[in-house]
Design a protein around this motif. Structure first.
Motif, PDB file in Angstrom:
ATOM      1  N   CYS A   1      48.151  26.740  48.857  1.00  0.00           N
ATOM      2  CA  CYS A   1      49.097  25.823  48.238  1.00  0.00           C
ATOM      3  C   CYS A   1      48.346  24.516  48.007  1.00  0.00           C
ATOM      4  O   CYS A   1      47.771  23.954  48.935  1.00  0.00           O
ATOM      5  N   HIS A   2      48.346  24.028  46.785  1.00  0.00           N
ATOM      6  CA  HIS A   2      47.599  22.822  46.466  1.00  0.00           C
ATOM      7  C   HIS A   2      48.509  21.595  46.352  1.00  0.00           C
ATOM      8  O   HIS A   2      48.180  20.629  45.678  1.00  0.00           O
ATOM      9  N   GLN A   3      49.633  21.642  47.039  1.00  0.00           N
ATOM     10  CA  GLN A   3      50.551  20.511  47.058  1.00  0.00           C
ATOM     11  C   GLN A   3      50.040  19.450  48.035  1.00  0.00           C
ATOM     12  O   GLN A   3      49.319  19.763  48.975  1.00  0.00           O
ATOM     13  N   PRO A   4      50.447  18.202  47.830  1.00  0.00           N
ATOM     14  CA  PRO A   4      50.024  17.144  48.758  1.00  0.00           C
ATOM     15  C   PRO A   4      50.449  17.475  50.187  1.00  0.00           C
ATOM     16  O   PRO A   4      51.477  18.090  50.416  1.00  0.00           O
ATOM     17  N   ARG A   5      49.637  17.050  51.144  1.00  0.00           N
ATOM     18  CA  ARG A   5      49.937  17.328  52.548  1.00  0.00           C
ATOM     19  C   ARG A   5      49.761  16.063  53.384  1.00  0.00           C
ATOM     20  O   ARG A   5      49.242  16.107  54.495  1.00  0.00           O
ATOM     21  N   ASP A   6      50.222  14.953  52.827  1.00  0.00           N
ATOM     22  CA  ASP A   6      50.035  13.650  53.453  1.00  0.00           C
ATOM     23  C   ASP A   6      50.542  13.585  54.888  1.00  0.00           C
ATOM     24  O   ASP A   6      49.926  12.991  55.740  1.00  0.00           O
TER      25      ASP A   6
ATOM     26  N   LEU B   1      51.328  16.289  56.890  1.00  0.00           N
ATOM     27  CA  LEU B   1      51.166  17.538  57.624  1.00  0.00           C
ATOM     28  C   LEU B   1      50.462  17.347  58.964  1.00  0.00           C
ATOM     29  O   LEU B   1      50.943  17.820  59.994  1.00  0.00           O
ATOM     30  N   GLU B   2      49.328  16.674  58.975  1.00  0.00           N
ATOM     31  CA  GLU B   2      48.565  16.507  60.218  1.00  0.00           C
ATOM     32  C   GLU B   2      49.412  15.792  61.279  1.00  0.00           C
ATOM     33  O   GLU B   2      49.458  16.209  62.434  1.00  0.00           O
ATOM     34  N   ALA B   3      50.120  14.752  60.882  1.00  0.00           N
ATOM     35  CA  ALA B   3      50.973  14.018  61.824  1.00  0.00           C
ATOM     36  C   ALA B   3      52.096  14.908  62.355  1.00  0.00           C
ATOM     37  O   ALA B   3      52.438  14.858  63.545  1.00  0.00           O
ATOM     38  N   LEU B   4      52.666  15.741  61.487  1.00  0.00           N
ATOM     39  CA  LEU B   4      53.727  16.650  61.903  1.00  0.00           C
ATOM     40  C   LEU B   4      53.208  17.667  62.915  1.00  0.00           C
ATOM     41  O   LEU B   4      53.847  17.939  63.936  1.00  0.00           O
ATOM     42  N   LEU B   5      52.029  18.211  62.678  1.00  0.00           N
ATOM     43  CA  LEU B   5      51.447  19.186  63.601  1.00  0.00           C
ATOM     44  C   LEU B   5      51.131  18.551  64.959  1.00  0.00           C
ATOM     45  O   LEU B   5      51.379  19.158  66.008  1.00  0.00           O
ATOM     46  N   VAL B   6      50.630  17.337  64.941  1.00  0.00           N
ATOM     47  CA  VAL B   6      50.345  16.625  66.194  1.00  0.00           C
ATOM     48  C   VAL B   6      51.648  16.341  66.939  1.00  0.00           C
ATOM     49  O   VAL B   6      51.726  16.488  68.164  1.00  0.00           O
ATOM     50  N   GLU B   7      52.682  15.957  66.210  1.00  0.00           N
ATOM     51  CA  GLU B   7      53.988  15.692  66.829  1.00  0.00           C
ATOM     52  C   GLU B   7      54.525  16.940  67.534  1.00  0.00           C
ATOM     53  O   GLU B   7      54.994  16.874  68.674  1.00  0.00           O
ATOM     54  N   ILE B   8      54.430  18.085  66.874  1.00  0.00           N
ATOM     55  CA  ILE B   8      54.904  19.332  67.472  1.00  0.00           C
ATOM     56  C   ILE B   8      54.092  19.665  68.719  1.00  0.00           C
ATOM     57  O   ILE B   8      54.651  20.044  69.755  1.00  0.00           O
ATOM     58  N   GLN B   9      52.780  19.532  68.626  1.00  0.00           N
ATOM     59  CA  GLN B   9      51.906  19.812  69.779  1.00  0.00           C
ATOM     60  C   GLN B   9      52.258  18.903  70.951  1.00  0.00           C
ATOM     61  O   GLN B   9      52.301  19.337  72.099  1.00  0.00           O
TER      62      GLN B   9
END
Length: 102
Positions: free
Chosen positions: A56-61, A63-71
């Motif tokens: 998927c070539h959509q913006p992922r601005d 994403l990294e913060a969301l993954l860290v939040e879940i972790q």
């Protein structure tokens, strides 16, 4: 200015998605931060062209913060638990997920 690219295609890489070994000239650089143009202090991973096209070539601005939040919230957990939590957070923030036809 940029240096020679003559030998760039001779090197072989391993695709991080499928594990296929391909010539560098038959691959694409992957930058998890989404900014492949900023090259200082980076080591790029690579995808074969087939796997790159499937991304998927959509913006992922965010994403990294969301993954860290879940972790941070869940700590160590199963993949199923992680994905369920991810889906809930995405739906809460951005609306329902919809499967797109190819």
């Amino acid at each position: 200015m940029w240096g020679s690219r003559r030998n760039r295609g001779a090197k072989r890489i391993t695709c991080i998605a499928c594990g296929e070994d391909v010539r560098r000239s038959e691959a694409r650089e992957y930058d998890k931060h989404g900014d492949r143009w900023e090259r200082r202090n980076k080591a790029f991973e690579h995808l074969c062209k087939t796997c790159y096209r499937d991304l998927c070539h959509q913006p992922r601005d965010e994403l990294e913060a969301l993954l860290v939040e879940i972790q941070t919230e869940l700590g160590s957990c199963s993949q199923e638990t992680f994905l369920a939590h991810y889906e809930k957070l995405v739906e809460d923030r951005y609306g329902p997920l919809e499967e797109r036809e190819r």
